[in-house]
Structure formats: structure tokens, C-alpha cells
Write a protein that holds these residues in place. Structure first.
Motif, mmCIF file in Angstrom:
data_model
loop_
_atom_site.group_PDB
_atom_site.id
_atom_site.type_symbol
_atom_site.label_atom_id
_atom_site.label_comp_id
_atom_site.label_asym_id
_atom_site.label_seq_id
_atom_site.Cartn_x
_atom_site.Cartn_y
_atom_site.Cartn_z
ATOM 1 N N HIS A 24 0.954 -1.019 0.006
ATOM 2 C CA HIS A 24 -0.006 -0.178 -0.019
ATOM 3 C C HIS A 24 1.061 1.387 -0.006
ATOM 4 O O HIS A 24 0.598 2.355 -0.771
ATOM 5 N N LYS A 40 -3.805 5.590 0.922
ATOM 6 C CA LYS A 40 -4.324 4.245 1.708
ATOM 7 C C LYS A 40 -3.380 4.046 3.128
ATOM 8 O O LYS A 40 -2.154 3.909 3.041
ATOM 9 N N THR A 41 -4.110 3.665 3.983
ATOM 10 C CA THR A 41 -3.648 3.129 5.240
ATOM 11 C C THR A 41 -3.979 1.810 5.788
ATOM 12 O O THR A 41 -4.999 1.421 5.324
ATOM 13 N N SER A 43 -4.124 -0.880 9.047
ATOM 14 C CA SER A 43 -3.773 -1.138 10.437
ATOM 15 C C SER A 43 -3.393 -2.615 10.786
ATOM 16 O O SER A 43 -3.951 -3.531 9.890
ATOM 17 N N GLU A 61 -8.176 -3.753 7.860
ATOM 18 C CA GLU A 61 -9.010 -3.107 6.659
ATOM 19 C C GLU A 61 -7.874 -2.054 6.290
ATOM 20 O O GLU A 61 -7.431 -1.304 7.078
ATOM 21 N N VAL A 62 -8.012 -1.818 4.751
ATOM 22 C CA VAL A 62 -7.445 -0.791 4.485
ATOM 23 C C VAL A 62 -8.424 0.298 4.422
ATOM 24 O O VAL A 62 -9.530 0.288 4.042
ATOM 25 N N THR A 63 -7.768 1.587 4.908
ATOM 26 C CA THR A 63 -8.614 2.663 4.945
ATOM 27 C C THR A 63 -8.254 3.943 3.982
ATOM 28 O O THR A 63 -7.015 3.812 3.782
ATOM 29 N N LEU A 64 -9.008 4.917 3.693
ATOM 30 C CA LEU A 64 -8.329 5.970 2.896
ATOM 31 C C LEU A 64 -8.536 7.186 3.945
ATOM 32 O O LEU A 64 -9.052 7.390 4.765
ATOM 33 N N ASP A 65 -7.005 7.606 3.829
ATOM 34 C CA ASP A 65 -6.887 9.092 4.846
ATOM 35 C C ASP A 65 -7.934 9.935 4.520
ATOM 36 O O ASP A 65 -7.982 10.452 3.405
ATOM 37 N N PRO A 66 -8.622 10.661 5.499
ATOM 38 C CA PRO A 66 -9.727 11.639 5.177
ATOM 39 C C PRO A 66 -9.096 12.819 5.264
ATOM 40 O O PRO A 66 -9.804 13.922 5.216
#
Length: 130
Positions: A24, A40-41, A43, A61-66
Motif C-alpha cells: 500500500h 491508503k493506510t 492497520s 482493513e485498508v482505509t483511505l486517509d480523510p
């Protein structure tokens, strides 16, 4: 030998999680100049077995930086609005490179632990054969 197997599994889970993190991070670096791209981050979460932690980790889960997207002034860009601005990405290359270095070092530490455990296991087997 169960202790060696558990230790190998711990090290392998750390290497797999850091490998996914590096994937990522490289995507973020490659898309740093892509308009509208969000960082993308990923954890890490403890692996559970029968409701109890095993000590191993898994990539969550891959999350998008807000964080807000950078506003770029380029009136010639096809995505520019009436004022000449378009949304850039929210990727900071300095942060991505630092995170990549940290992930690489964590991967290498897990690899060293894996190699040392394998060497100790082989030495134990040699002693038992004598």
C-alpha cells in the motif's frame, strides 16, 4: 518443537503484515501526483483463535486517509474548475518514505527472528541425533 513452530508462525505473520503494508505504501508513492488520489493506510490487528489472541498479527482493513486533498492551481489541467484549481492527492512523500523504511526494518527484524528460530531448531535436531 511446538515452541519453534509457534515462533516461526509469529515471525511469518509479522512478515506477511509488513509486506501488505509495503504494498500500500508503494501504491501511495506511485500515485502521489494522481489527481483526486487518497492515501491508503492499513492497520494491524491481533489474530484471534477461539476468542483468544494468538500473538500473531494480521493486516486489518485498508482505509483511505480523510485528510483534505491538496488544491492545485493549473488552469490548463482538464480537471480544473472555473477558477483554475483541481484536487491533487493527499500523499506526502516524506511520510510515505519514512513509513516504508519502518515497514522494511520491521520485516527484516521478523525475518531475522525466523532465521534464528530455524537455526536453533536445526541445532536441536542435530543434538538429538547424537
Amino acid at each position: 518443537m511446538a515452541g519453534f513452530t509457534d515462533t516461526l508462525a509469529l515471525a511469518a505473520s509479522g512478515m506477511a503484515a509488513q509486506s501488505q503494508r509495503l504494498q500500500h505504501l508503494t501504491e501511495n508513492i506511485a500515485n502521489a501526483d494522481t489527481p483526486g488520489y487518497r492515501r491508503k493506510t492499513v492497520s494491524f490487528e491481533p489474530e484471534m483463535q477461539a476468542g483468544r489472541p494468538t500473538g500473531r498479527v494480521v493486516a486489518g482493513e485498508v482505509t483511505l486517509d480523510p485528510a483534505p486533498l491538496e488544491r492545485v492551481y493549473d488552469p490548463a489541467h482538464p480537471l480544473a474548475d472555473a477558477e483554475g484549481y483541481h484536487d491533487g492527492s493527499n500523499v506526502d512523500l516524506v511520510i510515505e518514505i519514512a513509513d516504508a523504511r519502518e515497514a522494511q526494518r520491521s520485516y527484516e527484524a521478523n525475518l531475522r527472528m525466523f532465521d534464528q528460530t530455524r537455526d536453533m531448531s536445526a541445532a536441536l535436531l542435530d543434538l538429538l541425533r547424537r
